[in-house]
Write a protein that holds these residues in place. Structure first.
Motif, PDB file in Angstrom:
ATOM      1  N   ARG A 185       0.860  -1.182   0.000  1.00 51.17           N
ATOM      2  CA  ARG A 185       0.000   0.000   0.000  1.00 51.17           C
ATOM      3  C   ARG A 185       0.893   1.227   0.000  1.00 51.17           C
ATOM      4  NH1 ARG A 185      -2.598  -1.531   5.646  1.00 51.17           N
ATOM      5  NH2 ARG A 185      -1.968  -3.549   4.843  1.00 51.17           N
ATOM      6  N   LEU A 186       0.480   2.266  -0.716  1.00 53.45           N
ATOM      7  CA  LEU A 186       1.269   3.486  -0.766  1.00 53.45           C
ATOM      8  C   LEU A 186       1.097   4.287   0.518  1.00 53.45           C
ATOM      9  CD1 LEU A 186       0.709   4.828  -4.404  1.00 53.45           C
ATOM     10  CD2 LEU A 186       2.557   3.364  -3.554  1.00 53.45           C
ATOM     11  N   THR A 187       2.163   4.919   0.939  1.00 53.26           N
ATOM     12  CA  THR A 187       2.084   5.875   2.026  1.00 53.26           C
ATOM     13  C   THR A 187       1.559   7.204   1.484  1.00 53.26           C
ATOM     14  OG1 THR A 187       4.319   6.691   1.637  1.00 53.26           O
ATOM     15  CG2 THR A 187       4.079   4.793   3.121  1.00 53.26           C
ATOM     16  N   ARG A 188       1.379   8.165   2.361  1.00 49.26           N
ATOM     17  CA  ARG A 188       1.006   9.515   1.923  1.00 49.26           C
ATOM     18  C   ARG A 188       2.063  10.064   0.974  1.00 49.26           C
ATOM     19  NH1 ARG A 188       2.735  14.225   3.359  1.00 49.26           N
ATOM     20  NH2 ARG A 188       3.881  13.349   5.122  1.00 49.26           N
ATOM     21  N   VAL A 189       3.334   9.839   1.312  1.00 48.30           N
ATOM     22  CA  VAL A 189       4.417  10.271   0.429  1.00 48.30           C
ATOM     23  C   VAL A 189       4.322   9.552  -0.912  1.00 48.30           C
ATOM     24  CG1 VAL A 189       6.928  10.174   0.086  1.00 48.30           C
ATOM     25  CG2 VAL A 189       5.993  10.972   2.260  1.00 48.30           C
ATOM     26  N   GLY A 190       4.011   8.259  -0.880  1.00 46.20           N
ATOM     27  CA  GLY A 190       3.893   7.494  -2.116  1.00 46.20           C
ATOM     28  C   GLY A 190       2.812   8.032  -3.043  1.00 46.20           C
ATOM     29  N   HIS A 191       1.682   8.433  -2.482  1.00 44.07           N
ATOM     30  CA  HIS A 191       0.620   9.022  -3.303  1.00 44.07           C
ATOM     31  C   HIS A 191       1.064  10.365  -3.876  1.00 44.07           C
ATOM     32  CE1 HIS A 191      -2.681   6.202  -2.824  1.00 44.07           C
ATOM     33  NE2 HIS A 191      -2.380   6.084  -1.542  1.00 44.07           N
ATOM     34  N   THR A 222      17.438   1.933  -6.629  1.00 44.90           N
ATOM     35  CA  THR A 222      16.389   2.459  -7.497  1.00 44.90           C
ATOM     36  C   THR A 222      15.357   3.177  -6.641  1.00 44.90           C
ATOM     37  OG1 THR A 222      16.708   0.563  -8.973  1.00 44.90           O
ATOM     38  CG2 THR A 222      14.737   1.900  -9.309  1.00 44.90           C
ATOM     39  N   TYR A 223      15.211   4.486  -6.834  1.00 45.96           N
ATOM     40  CA  TYR A 223      14.317   5.280  -5.996  1.00 45.96           C
ATOM     41  C   TYR A 223      12.848   4.971  -6.294  1.00 45.96           C
ATOM     42  CZ  TYR A 223      18.246   8.202  -4.563  1.00 45.96           C
ATOM     43  OH  TYR A 223      19.425   8.655  -4.030  1.00 45.96           O
ATOM     44  N   THR A 224      12.022   5.105  -5.262  1.00 46.03           N
ATOM     45  CA  THR A 224      10.580   4.967  -5.464  1.00 46.03           C
ATOM     46  C   THR A 224      10.099   6.097  -6.369  1.00 46.03           C
ATOM     47  OG1 THR A 224      10.195   6.195  -3.396  1.00 46.03           O
ATOM     48  CG2 THR A 224      10.162   3.791  -3.280  1.00 46.03           C
ATOM     49  N   GLU A 281      13.041  17.519  -0.245  1.00 49.33           N
ATOM     50  CA  GLU A 281      13.861  16.340  -0.500  1.00 49.33           C
ATOM     51  C   GLU A 281      13.327  15.107   0.199  1.00 49.33           C
ATOM     52  OE1 GLU A 281      18.053  16.565  -0.261  1.00 49.33           O
ATOM     53  OE2 GLU A 281      18.151  18.608  -1.008  1.00 49.33           O
ATOM     54  N   ARG A 282      12.402  15.261   1.106  1.00 50.39           N
ATOM     55  CA  ARG A 282      11.845  14.104   1.805  1.00 50.39           C
ATOM     56  C   ARG A 282      11.071  13.200   0.858  1.00 50.39           C
ATOM     57  NH1 ARG A 282       6.426  15.107   2.699  1.00 50.39           N
ATOM     58  NH2 ARG A 282       5.782  17.255   2.393  1.00 50.39           N
TER      59      ARG A 282
END
Length: 271
Positions: free
Chosen positions: A33-39, A202-204, A265-266
Motif C-alpha cells: 500500500r502506498l504511504t502519503r508520500v507514495g501518493h 532504485t528510488y521509489t 527532499e523528503r
C-alpha cells in the motif's frame, strides 16, 4: 515508428506497516500500500509523464496494489485503462525474507520491537532505524535468493513481460508501473551489470527510460547496434546471444528522480 518505454517504480510503500505487523502473517500484504508520500510521488511522476508523452501512450501495470495505485493518477489524466500484466509483479518478499528471518529470530524480534516503539509515538529516529534494519535484512535475504533457482524463474517471467511491452512499443510509447526487482532484471540483462547492486539503488517513483530501435537495425555478433544493446526478449533461456531474435533496445536513462524534488527532499526514498 518505434516508441519509448518508461519503467516506473511504484511510489513509497508502507515499510513501517510491514515491520510492525505480525510476522507470521507475512510482510507482503502489509507492505503493498502506498504511504502519503507514495501518493504524492505518484501525482508528481504523473505530471512529469504527461509533459513527456505526445500523442498518447499505452499503460501497463503489474498486479500489485502499490503498482496500480502509482499509475492511477496518470491513467485518470489520460483517460486510459491500464493493462495488467502478471510478469511485472515484484518477487514475493515473504518467500525471500521469511526463510531468512526464520533462521534469525533475533533479527525478526528486533525489527518488530523497533517498529512497535515507533508506532507508539517514540522518537522519530526509531522509524529510520527500523527502515535501516529492514533494509539490512532484505539485503542478506536477497544475497541467498539470487543464487537459487527461483531467481532464474523470476528473471524469465520479467523478460517475457518485457517482450510483450517491446511489441507494444513498436508503434507507441509505453508506461509500465512495476517495482525495483523487474527494473533491475532488465537493466542488468541489457548491460551485464549486477542485479544486486541495482535493486538497492532504485528510488521509489523513479523513471528508467528505454528506446526501442527499428527492427531493421543491423547488429554484430555481440548484439550491439549503434551504441545500443540488443536484448533477447523472447524466448529467453539464459544461453548465448546471437543476432537472431534480438531486439535493439537503448537505455536512455536509469533511475531518473528530478521530478521528485518538489521543494522537499523528503520525497526522495529508496524504500
Amino acid at each position: 515508428m518505434t516508441g519509448t518505454i518508461y519503467l516506473l517504480r511504484h511510489g513509497q510503500a508502507d515499510s513501517a506497516a510491514a515491520g510492525r505487523g505480525q510476522w507470521q502473517r507475512g510482510m507482503e500484504e502489509q507492505y503493498d500500500r502506498l504511504t502519503r508520500v507514495g501518493h504524492r510521488q505518484a501525482r508528481l511522476v504523473a505530471a512529469e509523464l504527461q509533459r513527456r508523452l505526445k500523442g498518447g501512450a499505452a499503460l501497463v501495470s503489474g498486479p500489485l496494489r502499490r503498482q496500480r495505485d502509482t499509475l492511477a493518477p496518470l491513467a485518470e489524466s489520460l483517460d486510459i485503462d491500464p493493462a495488467v500484466m502478471e510478469g511485472w509483479c515484484e518477487f514475493n518478499s515473504d518467500s525471500v525474507v521469511m526463510p531468512y528471518l526464520d533462521e534469525h529470530p533475533e533479527e525478526r524480534d528486533r525489527l518488530a520491537e523497533v517498529y512497535r516503539q515507533a508506532a507508539d509515538g517514540g522518537d522519530g529516529e526509531l522509524l529510520v532505524e527500523g527502515h535501516r534494519l529492514l533494509g539490512a535484512v532484505l539485503d542478506r535475504a536477497l544475497d541467498r535468493w539470487v543464487e537459487a533457482p527461483e531467481f532464474q524463474d523470476f528473471r524469465r517471467e520479467v523478460l517475457g513481460a518485457f517482450a510483450a511491452v517491446v511489441d507494444l512499443a513498436q508503434g507507441r510509447d509505453v508506461v509500465v508501473a512495476t517495482s525495483g526487482g523487474p527494473i533491475s532484471v532488465i537493466v542488468s540483462s541489457l548491460f551485464g551489470s549486477n542485479f544486486r547492486h541495482l535493486i538497492g539503488r532504485t528510488y521509489t517513483a523513479s523513471l528508467t527510460v528505454l528506446r526501442v530501435l527499428p527492427e531493421r537495425s543491423g547488429a554484430n555478433a555481440d548484439g550491439w547496434v549503434g551504441g545500443a544493446r540488443q536484448l533477447e526478449v523472447a524466448p529467453f533461456d539464459g544461453a548465448g546471444r546471437g543476432v537472431d531474435g534480438l531486439t535493439p533496445v537503448r537505455l536512455v536513462s536509469y533511475n531518473e528522480h528530478s521530478h521528485l524534488f518538489d521543494g522537499a527532499e523528503r520525497l526522495l526514498h529508496l524504500r
